[in-house]
Scaffold this motif. Sequence first.
Motif, PDB file in Angstrom:
ATOM      1  N   LEU A 250       9.291 -44.874  42.403  1.00 12.87           N
ATOM      2  CA  LEU A 250      10.103 -43.732  41.998  1.00 12.87           C
ATOM      3  C   LEU A 250       9.636 -42.414  42.612  1.00 12.87           C
ATOM      4  CD1 LEU A 250      10.522 -44.531  38.178  1.00 12.87           C
ATOM      5  CD2 LEU A 250      12.054 -45.134  40.064  1.00 12.87           C
ATOM      6  N   SER A 251       8.573 -42.461  43.393  1.00 12.13           N
ATOM      7  CA  SER A 251       7.953 -41.219  43.884  1.00 12.13           C
ATOM      8  C   SER A 251       8.844 -40.437  44.840  1.00 12.13           C
ATOM      9  CB  SER A 251       6.618 -41.533  44.566  1.00 12.13           C
ATOM     10  OG  SER A 251       6.813 -42.367  45.712  1.00 12.13           O
ATOM     11  N   ALA A 252       9.731 -41.117  45.556  1.00 10.97           N
ATOM     12  CA  ALA A 252      10.571 -40.419  46.533  1.00 10.97           C
ATOM     13  C   ALA A 252      11.900 -39.950  45.948  1.00 10.97           C
ATOM     14  CB  ALA A 252      10.840 -41.330  47.727  1.00 10.97           C
ATOM     15  N   LEU A 253      12.188 -40.298  44.714  1.00  6.31           N
ATOM     16  CA  LEU A 253      13.462 -39.895  44.100  1.00  6.31           C
ATOM     17  C   LEU A 253      13.391 -38.456  43.593  1.00  6.31           C
ATOM     18  CD1 LEU A 253      14.573 -42.980  41.958  1.00  6.31           C
ATOM     19  CD2 LEU A 253      15.159 -42.423  44.324  1.00  6.31           C
ATOM     20  N   PRO A 254      14.522 -37.745  43.585  1.00  2.60           N
ATOM     21  CA  PRO A 254      14.559 -36.380  43.053  1.00  2.60           C
ATOM     22  C   PRO A 254      14.647 -36.388  41.526  1.00  2.60           C
ATOM     23  CG  PRO A 254      16.734 -36.974  43.872  1.00  2.60           C
ATOM     24  CD  PRO A 254      15.822 -38.138  44.187  1.00  2.60           C
ATOM     25  N   VAL A 255      13.621 -36.931  40.896  1.00  2.00           N
ATOM     26  CA  VAL A 255      13.565 -37.039  39.437  1.00  2.00           C
ATOM     27  C   VAL A 255      12.176 -36.645  38.967  1.00  2.00           C
ATOM     28  CG1 VAL A 255      15.256 -38.917  39.390  1.00  2.00           C
ATOM     29  CG2 VAL A 255      12.804 -39.473  39.461  1.00  2.00           C
ATOM     30  N   ARG A 256      12.063 -36.382  37.656  1.00  3.33           N
ATOM     31  CA  ARG A 256      10.762 -36.279  37.016  1.00  3.33           C
ATOM     32  C   ARG A 256      10.535 -37.556  36.221  1.00  3.33           C
ATOM     33  NH1 ARG A 256       9.669 -31.328  33.350  1.00  3.33           N
ATOM     34  NH2 ARG A 256      11.820 -31.701  32.683  1.00  3.33           N
ATOM     35  N   VAL A 257       9.336 -38.092  36.290  1.00  3.41           N
ATOM     36  CA  VAL A 257       9.019 -39.347  35.617  1.00  3.41           C
ATOM     37  C   VAL A 257       7.941 -39.079  34.565  1.00  3.41           C
ATOM     38  CG1 VAL A 257       8.075 -41.666  35.890  1.00  3.41           C
ATOM     39  CG2 VAL A 257       9.577 -40.698  37.663  1.00  3.41           C
ATOM     40  N   LEU A 258       8.209 -39.535  33.338  1.00  2.00           N
ATOM     41  CA  LEU A 258       7.170 -39.561  32.315  1.00  2.00           C
ATOM     42  C   LEU A 258       6.914 -41.017  31.976  1.00  2.00           C
ATOM     43  CD1 LEU A 258       5.231 -38.230  30.367  1.00  2.00           C
ATOM     44  CD2 LEU A 258       7.085 -38.073  28.697  1.00  2.00           C
ATOM     45  N   LEU A 259       5.704 -41.495  32.269  1.00  2.00           N
ATOM     46  CA  LEU A 259       5.328 -42.881  32.021  1.00  2.00           C
ATOM     47  C   LEU A 259       4.306 -42.928  30.906  1.00  2.00           C
ATOM     48  CD1 LEU A 259       4.526 -45.659  34.567  1.00  2.00           C
ATOM     49  CD2 LEU A 259       2.871 -45.143  32.781  1.00  2.00           C
ATOM     50  N   THR A 260       4.550 -43.773  29.905  1.00  2.00           N
ATOM     51  CA  THR A 260       3.559 -44.000  28.850  1.00  2.00           C
ATOM     52  C   THR A 260       2.998 -45.404  29.005  1.00  2.00           C
ATOM     53  OG1 THR A 260       5.286 -44.692  27.275  1.00  2.00           O
ATOM     54  CG2 THR A 260       4.616 -42.382  27.235  1.00  2.00           C
ATOM     55  N   THR A 261       1.676 -45.515  28.855  1.00  2.00           N
ATOM     56  CA  THR A 261       1.006 -46.790  29.112  1.00  2.00           C
ATOM     57  C   THR A 261       0.796 -47.626  27.856  1.00  2.00           C
ATOM     58  OG1 THR A 261      -1.173 -45.740  28.902  1.00  2.00           O
ATOM     59  CG2 THR A 261      -0.200 -45.866  31.122  1.00  2.00           C
ATOM     60  N   GLY A 262       0.942 -47.046  26.665  1.00  2.00           N
ATOM     61  CA  GLY A 262       0.795 -47.808  25.436  1.00  2.00           C
ATOM     62  C   GLY A 262      -0.636 -47.837  24.945  1.00  2.00           C
ATOM     63  N   ALA A 263      -0.788 -48.300  23.709  1.00  2.00           N
ATOM     64  CA  ALA A 263      -2.070 -48.212  23.031  1.00  2.00           C
ATOM     65  C   ALA A 263      -2.937 -49.451  23.178  1.00  2.00           C
ATOM     66  CB  ALA A 263      -1.835 -47.934  21.545  1.00  2.00           C
ATOM     67  N   ASN A 275       5.775 -36.054  41.190  1.00  2.00           N
ATOM     68  CA  ASN A 275       6.951 -36.002  40.307  1.00  2.00           C
ATOM     69  C   ASN A 275       6.736 -36.776  39.011  1.00  2.00           C
ATOM     70  OD1 ASN A 275       7.102 -38.653  41.255  1.00  2.00           O
ATOM     71  ND2 ASN A 275       9.340 -38.630  41.366  1.00  2.00           N
ATOM     72  N   ALA A 276       5.490 -37.209  38.759  1.00  2.00           N
ATOM     73  CA  ALA A 276       5.229 -38.071  37.597  1.00  2.00           C
ATOM     74  C   ALA A 276       4.111 -37.511  36.729  1.00  2.00           C
ATOM     75  CB  ALA A 276       4.862 -39.476  38.056  1.00  2.00           C
ATOM     76  N   ARG A 277       4.197 -37.835  35.467  1.00  2.00           N
ATOM     77  CA  ARG A 277       3.134 -37.545  34.511  1.00  2.00           C
ATOM     78  C   ARG A 277       2.883 -38.812  33.704  1.00  2.00           C
ATOM     79  NH1 ARG A 277       1.314 -32.476  31.891  1.00  2.00           N
ATOM     80  NH2 ARG A 277       0.111 -33.045  30.021  1.00  2.00           N
ATOM     81  N   VAL A 278       1.609 -39.084  33.398  1.00  2.00           N
ATOM     82  CA  VAL A 278       1.233 -40.298  32.679  1.00  2.00           C
ATOM     83  C   VAL A 278       0.567 -39.912  31.366  1.00  2.00           C
ATOM     84  CG1 VAL A 278      -0.161 -42.399  32.731  1.00  2.00           C
ATOM     85  CG2 VAL A 278       0.965 -41.587  34.820  1.00  2.00           C
ATOM     86  N   GLU A 279       1.036 -40.527  30.278  1.00  2.00           N
ATOM     87  CA  GLU A 279       0.445 -40.350  28.960  1.00  2.00           C
ATOM     88  C   GLU A 279       0.253 -41.727  28.340  1.00  2.00           C
ATOM     89  OE1 GLU A 279      -0.409 -37.491  27.453  1.00  2.00           O
ATOM     90  OE2 GLU A 279       0.400 -36.138  28.997  1.00  2.00           O
ATOM     91  N   GLN A 280      -0.774 -41.865  27.515  1.00  2.00           N
ATOM     92  CA  GLN A 280      -0.922 -43.128  26.799  1.00  2.00           C
ATOM     93  C   GLN A 280       0.196 -43.288  25.781  1.00  2.00           C
ATOM     94  OE1 GLN A 280      -4.601 -43.732  24.607  1.00  2.00           O
ATOM     95  NE2 GLN A 280      -4.442 -45.936  24.848  1.00  2.00           N
ATOM     96  N   PHE A 281       0.597 -42.187  25.149  1.00  4.87           N
ATOM     97  CA  PHE A 281       1.650 -42.241  24.140  1.00  4.87           C
ATOM     98  C   PHE A 281       2.346 -40.895  24.068  1.00  4.87           C
ATOM     99  CE2 PHE A 281       2.956 -41.195  19.783  1.00  4.87           C
ATOM    100  CZ  PHE A 281       3.884 -42.200  19.548  1.00  4.87           C
ATOM    101  N   TRP A 282       3.645 -40.939  23.836  1.00  3.80           N
ATOM    102  CA  TRP A 282       4.398 -39.740  23.500  1.00  3.80           C
ATOM    103  C   TRP A 282       5.577 -40.185  22.638  1.00  3.80           C
ATOM    104  CZ3 TRP A 282       2.635 -35.044  23.815  1.00  3.80           C
ATOM    105  CH2 TRP A 282       3.493 -33.961  23.573  1.00  3.80           C
ATOM    106  N   PRO A 347       9.748 -52.778  43.658  1.00  2.00           N
ATOM    107  CA  PRO A 347      10.342 -52.012  44.753  1.00  2.00           C
ATOM    108  C   PRO A 347      11.844 -51.781  44.595  1.00  2.00           C
ATOM    109  CG  PRO A 347       8.770 -53.584  45.628  1.00  2.00           C
ATOM    110  CD  PRO A 347       8.906 -53.885  44.158  1.00  2.00           C
ATOM    111  N   ALA A 348      12.514 -52.609  43.799  1.00  2.00           N
ATOM    112  CA  ALA A 348      13.952 -52.430  43.563  1.00  2.00           C
ATOM    113  C   ALA A 348      14.242 -51.325  42.557  1.00  2.00           C
ATOM    114  CB  ALA A 348      14.569 -53.746  43.083  1.00  2.00           C
ATOM    115  N   MET A 349      13.193 -50.753  41.973  1.00  2.00           N
ATOM    116  CA  MET A 349      13.366 -49.769  40.917  1.00  2.00           C
ATOM    117  C   MET A 349      14.099 -48.511  41.386  1.00  2.00           C
ATOM    118  SD  MET A 349      12.271 -49.800  37.672  1.00  2.00           S
ATOM    119  CE  MET A 349      10.659 -50.575  37.600  1.00  2.00           C
ATOM    120  N   ALA A 350      13.775 -48.040  42.580  1.00  2.00           N
ATOM    121  CA  ALA A 350      14.373 -46.787  43.053  1.00  2.00           C
ATOM    122  C   ALA A 350      15.887 -46.905  43.155  1.00  2.00           C
ATOM    123  CB  ALA A 350      13.771 -46.401  44.410  1.00  2.00           C
ATOM    124  N   ALA A 351      16.371 -47.988  43.739  1.00  4.28           N
ATOM    125  CA  ALA A 351      17.820 -48.164  43.871  1.00  4.28           C
ATOM    126  C   ALA A 351      18.489 -48.306  42.515  1.00  4.28           C
ATOM    127  CB  ALA A 351      18.120 -49.385  44.738  1.00  4.28           C
TER     128      ALA A 351
END
Length: 396
Positions: A250-263, A275-282, A347-351
């Motif tokens: 998703l790094s090349a897409l014109p989006v902001r990404v918030l990814l949570t990794t879980g507990a 374009n991304a931010r990572v949090e364990q939880f939100w 890799p199919a995620m961006a499309a």
Amino acid sequence: MRVLCSTTAGEGHFGPLRVLAQACRAAGHEVRVAAPASFAGAVQRAGLEHVPFAEPSPEAMHAVFASLARMSTEEANGTVMAEVFGRLDAQAAFPDVKRMVRAWRPDVVLRDPAELASLAAAEAAGIAHIEVAIAVAALMEWGLVHLTDPLAELDEVAGLTHGTLLQAAAASPVFTLVPEAMDRAAGHSTGAASAVRDVVRFRARRETGPGRLPGSWGNPEAPLVYVTFGTVAGGLDHLREVFTSTLHALSALPVRVLLTTGASGEVALADVPGNARVEQFWPQDDLMPLAAAVVSHGGFGTTMSALSAGLPQVVIPLFSTDQYLNAEAVSAMGAGVTIHGGPEATPAMAAAVSRVLAESSFSIRSREIAEQIAALPEAADVVDQIGRITDTAAPN
């Protein structure tokens, strides 16, 4: 009314049950939650009284899970249903749950479909029981196929006639957060274990505000894509790469990404794209009002949260049958797209993300489903139906 809720040790299994338990308590009923001792914290954080029951030995569980590496995904899921939920969990918990039922004499048992000791205890005591769905109806239709022999063994343990528990599990009333359109989209089993069941659909109350994010990053004008793979994937070594590969996709897409990794585990991610931010939880209730799309593994909680918020989804199932069923239902309803192939398919995620953001049909259909969910009664409004089921149950 005395309400005994019973759950296995999983947030996804407890979530729908928690909604009903809290509604019953708010209505003035006595509520206790039977759950493994290891799950006490989750029950107590929900403000509910926990009554512990025994769990299988770590050695027995390890033996089952060690065998899964040699199996296909389908075979592994069937094995977990039969050996873990059907045999190990149920037979370890049954003596304690039986004692709870005898000592407290609940009027009704509300149960996680995978928690089978309470099914046996309720049937043995002649107490009404209700299944609280943790997925689309097709999941438990699938599950009953794998539970035929384990339930027959549990019949014997509980002193019940052969076939009692299979019939009871197939015919018990169901309370579900799943809208009818989603159950239809997931399809129906034609197996002998399926039966016509009374189904009560309800919704969880959601406190929605303007939304809140953990700071700022990327282009604030870009669409926000929320990415989560639930509370389990972060604790599984073979799935941790999915976090990095998704961010890269998703790094090349014109989006902001918030990814949570879980507990479930500490996931250290290097080289997080700009374009991304990572949090364990939100909190999802804080995210959904601001998101434009959701990427997930198809877990029940996230799938339902996204549908309730009217957000299009990209679903990449990772390991369990319910994820595949939820993904196919989302696609069949026109509320998103499914990526097949597991972690290797990221890799199919961006499309896929570009498609659900660009094609308005996904957002339109997602909002239509959100309106259907919003039209369902809240949990507080179906508590009386639990009482009516209890009143019509056969006397002990």
